[in-house]
Write a protein that holds these residues in place. Structure first.
Motif, PDB file in Angstrom:
ATOM      1  N   ASP A  48       0.850  -1.177   0.000  1.00 25.12           N
ATOM      2  CA  ASP A  48       0.000   0.000   0.000  1.00 25.12           C
ATOM      3  C   ASP A  48       0.893   1.237   0.000  1.00 25.12           C
ATOM      4  OD1 ASP A  48      -1.742   2.094   0.475  1.00 25.12           O
ATOM      5  OD2 ASP A  48      -2.863   1.035   2.037  1.00 25.12           O
ATOM      6  N   ALA A  49       1.105   1.808  -1.185  1.00 24.29           N
ATOM      7  CA  ALA A  49       2.008   2.957  -1.331  1.00 24.29           C
ATOM      8  C   ALA A  49       1.573   4.135  -0.464  1.00 24.29           C
ATOM      9  CB  ALA A  49       2.104   3.373  -2.791  1.00 24.29           C
ATOM     10  N   GLU A  50       0.280   4.363  -0.353  1.00 22.96           N
ATOM     11  CA  GLU A  50      -0.198   5.484   0.471  1.00 22.96           C
ATOM     12  C   GLU A  50       0.141   5.270   1.944  1.00 22.96           C
ATOM     13  OE1 GLU A  50      -4.282   6.508  -0.223  1.00 22.96           O
ATOM     14  OE2 GLU A  50      -3.997   6.512  -2.400  1.00 22.96           O
ATOM     15  N   GLU A  51       0.010   4.039   2.413  1.00 24.44           N
ATOM     16  CA  GLU A  51       0.345   3.743   3.812  1.00 24.44           C
ATOM     17  C   GLU A  51       1.842   3.885   4.051  1.00 24.44           C
ATOM     18  OE1 GLU A  51      -0.244   3.122   7.701  1.00 24.44           O
ATOM     19  OE2 GLU A  51      -1.835   3.300   6.215  1.00 24.44           O
ATOM     20  N   ASP A  55       3.840   5.884   2.397  1.00 26.10           N
ATOM     21  CA  ASP A  55       4.088   7.336   2.393  1.00 26.10           C
ATOM     22  C   ASP A  55       3.755   7.952   3.746  1.00 26.10           C
ATOM     23  OD1 ASP A  55       4.961   7.271  -0.205  1.00 26.10           O
ATOM     24  OD2 ASP A  55       3.119   8.118  -1.052  1.00 26.10           O
ATOM     25  N   LYS A  56       2.647   7.526   4.348  1.00 28.52           N
ATOM     26  CA  LYS A  56       2.256   8.065   5.655  1.00 28.52           C
ATOM     27  C   LYS A  56       3.336   7.786   6.695  1.00 28.52           C
ATOM     28  CE  LYS A  56      -2.728   7.676   5.064  1.00 28.52           C
ATOM     29  NZ  LYS A  56      -3.936   6.955   5.510  1.00 28.52           N
ATOM     30  N   ASN A  60       6.562   9.834   5.818  1.00 30.49           N
ATOM     31  CA  ASN A  60       6.366  11.261   6.106  1.00 30.49           C
ATOM     32  C   ASN A  60       6.353  11.541   7.601  1.00 30.49           C
ATOM     33  OD1 ASN A  60       6.315  12.391   3.497  1.00 30.49           O
ATOM     34  ND2 ASN A  60       4.223  11.674   3.200  1.00 30.49           N
TER      35      ASN A  60
END
Length: 64
Positions: free
Chosen positions: A22-25, A27-28, A31
Motif C-alpha cells: 500500500d504505497a499510500e500507507e 508514504d504516511k 512522512n
C-alpha cells in the motif's frame, strides 16, 4: 562532533500471496518519520525466490 542515531524500518507485503504493498500507507509512515527528524539514508529490496520480498528502510537523525 556530530552524533547520530539510526532506525531501520521493515515493510513486508500483505495479502494472500504476499504481493500487495500500500504505497499510500508507506508514504504516511515515511512522512511521519520525516516530521520526527529522521532522514532516509538507504532502502534495500530483499528478494527471496523472486516472489516474496521485504523492504528495509534505514534512517538517521542527529542526536543532541
Amino acid at each position: 562532533m556530530k552524533r547520530f542515531e539510526y532506525k531501520t524500518l521493515k515493510i513486508e507485503p500483505r495479502g494472500f500471496w504476499g504481493n500487495k504493498l500500500d504505497a499510500e500507507e508507506i508514504d504516511k509512515v515515511l512522512n511521519e518519520l520525516g516530521r520526527q527528524g529522521w532522514e532516509m539514508v538507504s532502502m534495500q529490496d530483499l528478494s527471496v525466490s523472486g516472489s516474496s520480498w521485504t523492504f528495509h528502510y534505514t534512517f538517521k537523525r542527529e542526536t543532541i
